[in-house]
Design an enzyme around this catalytic site. Structure first.
Site, PDB file in Angstrom:
ATOM      1  N   GLY A 109       0.718  -0.863  -0.105  1.00  7.94           N
ATOM      2  CA  GLY A 109      -0.073  -0.111   0.044  1.00  7.94           C
ATOM      3  C   GLY A 109       0.895   1.331  -0.058  1.00  7.94           C
ATOM      4  O   GLY A 109       0.516   2.150  -0.808  1.00  7.94           O
ATOM      5  N   ASN A 110       1.912   1.249   0.793  1.00  8.10           N
ATOM      6  CA  ASN A 110       2.858   2.493   0.783  1.00  8.10           C
ATOM      7  C   ASN A 110       3.327   2.896  -0.539  1.00  8.10           C
ATOM      8  O   ASN A 110       3.946   3.978  -0.523  1.00  8.10           O
ATOM      9  CB  ASN A 110       3.635   2.546   1.876  1.00  8.10           C
ATOM     10  CG  ASN A 110       4.676   1.269   1.768  1.00  8.10           C
ATOM     11  OD1 ASN A 110       4.382   0.289   1.364  1.00  8.10           O
ATOM     12  ND2 ASN A 110       5.946   1.591   2.227  1.00  8.10           N
ATOM     13  N   LYS A 113     -10.298 -10.516   3.851  1.00 13.06           N
ATOM     14  CA  LYS A 113      -9.672  -9.506   3.459  1.00 13.06           C
ATOM     15  C   LYS A 113     -10.050  -8.100   3.335  1.00 13.06           C
ATOM     16  O   LYS A 113     -11.026  -7.657   2.942  1.00 13.06           O
ATOM     17  CB  LYS A 113      -9.542  -9.999   1.794  1.00 13.06           C
ATOM     18  CG  LYS A 113      -8.502  -8.872   0.994  1.00 13.06           C
ATOM     19  CD  LYS A 113      -7.142  -9.049   0.852  1.00 13.06           C
ATOM     20  CE  LYS A 113      -6.461  -8.091   0.303  1.00 13.06           C
ATOM     21  NZ  LYS A 113      -5.070  -8.113   0.955  1.00 13.06           N
ATOM     22  N   LYS A 147      -2.505 -10.126  -2.889  1.00 10.70           N
ATOM     23  CA  LYS A 147      -1.634  -9.764  -3.969  1.00 10.70           C
ATOM     24  C   LYS A 147      -0.254 -10.604  -3.736  1.00 10.70           C
ATOM     25  O   LYS A 147       0.528 -10.889  -4.634  1.00 10.70           O
ATOM     26  CB  LYS A 147      -1.201  -8.343  -4.410  1.00 10.70           C
ATOM     27  CG  LYS A 147      -0.825  -7.799  -3.077  1.00 10.70           C
ATOM     28  CD  LYS A 147       0.725  -7.351  -3.219  1.00 10.70           C
ATOM     29  CE  LYS A 147       0.962  -6.242  -1.906  1.00 10.70           C
ATOM     30  NZ  LYS A 147       0.310  -6.593  -0.475  1.00 10.70           N
ATOM     31  N   LYS A 167       2.112 -12.232   3.694  1.00  7.84           N
ATOM     32  CA  LYS A 167       3.466 -11.949   3.395  1.00  7.84           C
ATOM     33  C   LYS A 167       4.472 -13.191   3.702  1.00  7.84           C
ATOM     34  O   LYS A 167       5.337 -13.774   3.063  1.00  7.84           O
ATOM     35  CB  LYS A 167       3.986 -10.709   3.637  1.00  7.84           C
ATOM     36  CG  LYS A 167       3.197  -9.584   3.452  1.00  7.84           C
ATOM     37  CD  LYS A 167       3.818  -8.214   3.648  1.00  7.84           C
ATOM     38  CE  LYS A 167       2.819  -7.176   3.512  1.00  7.84           C
ATOM     39  NZ  LYS A 167       1.971  -7.153   2.543  1.00  7.84           N
TER      40      LYS A 167
HETATM   41  N1  LIG Z   1       5.056  -9.547  12.875  1.00  9.85           N
HETATM   42  C1  LIG Z   1       5.042  -8.407  12.069  1.00  9.85           C
HETATM   43  N2  LIG Z   1       6.332  -7.878  11.807  1.00  9.85           N
HETATM   44  C2  LIG Z   1       6.326  -6.688  10.994  1.00  9.85           C
HETATM   45  N3  LIG Z   1       5.122  -6.099  10.590  1.00  9.85           N
HETATM   46  C3  LIG Z   1       3.869  -6.689  11.062  1.00  9.85           C
HETATM   47  C4  LIG Z   1       4.077  -7.895  11.778  1.00  9.85           C
HETATM   48  N4  LIG Z   1       2.499  -8.138  12.065  1.00  9.85           N
HETATM   49  C5  LIG Z   1       1.883  -6.953  11.666  1.00  9.85           C
HETATM   50  N5  LIG Z   1       2.695  -6.178  10.910  1.00  9.85           N
HETATM   51  C6  LIG Z   1       2.153  -4.981  10.275  1.00  9.85           C
HETATM   52  O1  LIG Z   1       1.976  -5.404   8.745  1.00  9.85           O
HETATM   53  C7  LIG Z   1       1.981  -4.173   7.843  1.00  9.85           C
HETATM   54  C8  LIG Z   1       2.283  -4.540   6.471  1.00  9.85           C
HETATM   55  O2  LIG Z   1       0.792  -5.330   6.225  1.00  9.85           O
HETATM   56  P1  LIG Z   1      -0.109  -4.325   5.235  1.00  9.85           P
HETATM   57  O3  LIG Z   1       0.136  -2.659   5.485  1.00  9.85           O
HETATM   58  O4  LIG Z   1      -1.426  -4.846   5.070  1.00  9.85           O
HETATM   59  O5  LIG Z   1       0.633  -4.589   3.823  1.00  9.85           O
HETATM   60  P2  LIG Z   1       1.033  -3.837   2.551  1.00  9.85           P
HETATM   61  O6  LIG Z   1       2.051  -3.195   2.491  1.00  9.85           O
HETATM   62  O7  LIG Z   1       0.681  -5.147   1.444  1.00  9.85           O
HETATM   63  O8  LIG Z   1      -0.006  -2.921   2.109  1.00  9.85           O
HETATM   64  C9  LIG Z   1       3.307  -3.542   8.453  1.00  9.85           C
HETATM   65  O9  LIG Z   1       3.304  -2.300   8.025  1.00  9.85           O
HETATM   66  C10 LIG Z   1       3.203  -3.771  10.209  1.00  9.85           C
HETATM   67  O10 LIG Z   1       2.281  -2.428  10.582  1.00  9.85           O
HETATM   68  N1  LIG Z   2      -5.194  -7.206  -3.093  1.00 11.68           N
HETATM   69  C1  LIG Z   2      -4.240  -6.831  -2.166  1.00 11.68           C
HETATM   70  O1  LIG Z   2      -3.525  -7.699  -1.496  1.00 11.68           O
HETATM   71  O2  LIG Z   2      -4.356  -5.516  -1.632  1.00 11.68           O
HETATM   72  P1  LIG Z   2      -3.460  -5.148  -0.768  1.00 11.68           P
HETATM   73  O3  LIG Z   2      -2.118  -5.559  -0.874  1.00 11.68           O
HETATM   74  O4  LIG Z   2      -3.768  -3.471  -0.714  1.00 11.68           O
HETATM   75  O5  LIG Z   2      -4.375  -5.521   0.615  1.00 11.68           O
END
Ligand SMILES: Nc1ncnc2c1ncn2[C@@H]1O[C@H](COP(=O)(O)OP(=O)(O)O)[C@@H](O)[C@H]1O
Ligand SMILES: NC(=O)OP(=O)(O)O
Length: 313
Positions: free
Chosen positions: A11-12, A128, A213, A275
């Site tokens: 997302g970032n 999700k 994803k 992940k």
């Molecule tokens: N055990 C962990 N170690 C590191 N980050 C974690 C952990 N559990 C949860 N997180 C959180 O998960 C986030 C990543 O997931 P998310 O923001 O949903 O992913 P994306 O980057 O795909 O959008 C990290 O920024 C952190 O805040």
């Molecule tokens: N489809 C999907 O996994 O989207 P995010 O990474 O934004 O959750």
């Protein structure tokens, strides 16, 4: 030597709305161009949680306001729209960044469909998170008014959850593979891919779901015979006891250790858990394969082993 790398952008790397996205993709493109400049073959997948939620919300407002004029848009179509507009921005920003560096490569987004099993139990249990982060009061209102299932997402607020079946096959795989093989930079499996189920006579029917994803990127990395899967997110490393006083950042993770930590519940479902699961699956799929979880701006350092969490046998 250059590696074949599948990158899953979190997302970032994209921001939460269009103006944020237009800024974010420039930074993202610099990090990706660094890898291409080093001689790596790069295939890009990306998330769509905030975007697909926003698109469906906007379409819902329209159809509720004028039901005689507009027909509701299925979630699969909203995923297709999110792939289109994110890919459009990303491919243009990356092409521009590459040309600025004197690299003239084709960059294209492949609208990608991903087959899911219509009997996947995920259809009965939405997990999700999509759309904006809401307060508890806002989430309760959504539950009451639209019957959505809402959950708290990793301490960041409440979000709607939808079904997220596991990806089984990538419909456009041979096209993606041909483009990558001939030196093009491909953006594919955006938002986990447009979820489809196979019906009679080769017909594909859109499914009401959003595929993760990280899992779709893993499947694509396996099928493209990639050397590395890199999951770029908002943390430099994966942690155990995340956000607790005894938090410990991990640099290396074997599949066995990953399984042990998963069993302990160390990784939040819907954020870090998919992940680590995707990284573990890729690392075990063939000897020599490595999955890396790190920050976008640390991708280059991560590949050379300086940072990030590397999952390998
Ligand atoms: N055990 C962990 N170690 C590191 N980050 C974690 C952990 N559990 C949860 N997180 C959180 O998960 C986030 C990543 O997931 P998310 O923001 O949903 O992913 P994306 O980057 O795909 O959008 C990290 O920024 C952190 O805040
Ligand atoms: N489809 C999907 O996994 O989207 P995010 O990474 O934004 O959750």
């Amino acid at each position: 030597m250059g590696k074949r790398i599948v990158i899953a952008l979190g997302g970032n790397a994209l921001g939460n709305n269009l103006p944020e996205q237009m800024v974010a993709v420039r930074k993202t493109s610099k990090a990706i161009a660094d890898l291409i400049e080093e001689g790596h073959e790069v295939v890009i997948a990306h998330g769509n949680g905030p975007q697909v939620g926003m698109i469906q919300e906007a379409m819902g407002l329209l159809t509720r306001a004028e039901p005689e004029k507009y027909i509701p848009f299925p979630l699969s179509v909203c995923v297709a729209m999110s792939q289109g507009y994110i890919g459009y921005d990303l491919q243009n920003a990356l092409k521009e960044e590459l040309l600025d560096r004197g690299i003239d490569k084709g960059v294209a987004t492949v609208l990608t469909q991903v087959v899911v099993d219509q009997d996947d139990p995920a259809f009965q249990n939405p997990t999700k998170p999509i759309g904006a982060f809401l307060t508890r009061e806002e989430a309760e209102k959504m539950e009451r008014e639209h019957g959505y299932k809402m959950v708290e997402d990793s301490g960041r607020g409440y979000r709607r959850v939808v079904a997220s079946p596991k990806p089984q096959a990538i419909v456009e795989l041979s096209t993606i593979s041909a483009l990558v093989g001939s030196g093009h930079v491909v953006i594919a499996c955006g938002g986990g891919g447009i979820p489809v189920v196979t019906e009679h006579h080769h017909h594909l029917k859109g499914a009401a779901a959003v595929i993760d994803k990280d899992f779709a990127s893993e499947l694509m990395a396996e099928h493209l015979n990639a050397d590395m899967l890199i999951v770029l997110t908002a943390v430099e490393k994966v942690a155990i006891n995340f956000n607790k006083p005894d938090q410990q950042w991990l640099s290396d993770l074997t599949p066995d250790k990953a399984r042990e930590y998963i069993a302990q519940g160390q990784f939040a479902p819907g954020s870090m858990l998919p992940k680590v699961e995707a990284a573990l699956k890729f690392a075990e799929s063939k000897p020599g394969r490595t999955a890396l979880i790190t920050l976008l701006e640390k991708a280059k350092d991560g590949i050379s082993g300086k940072t990030g969490t590397a999952v390998h046998q």
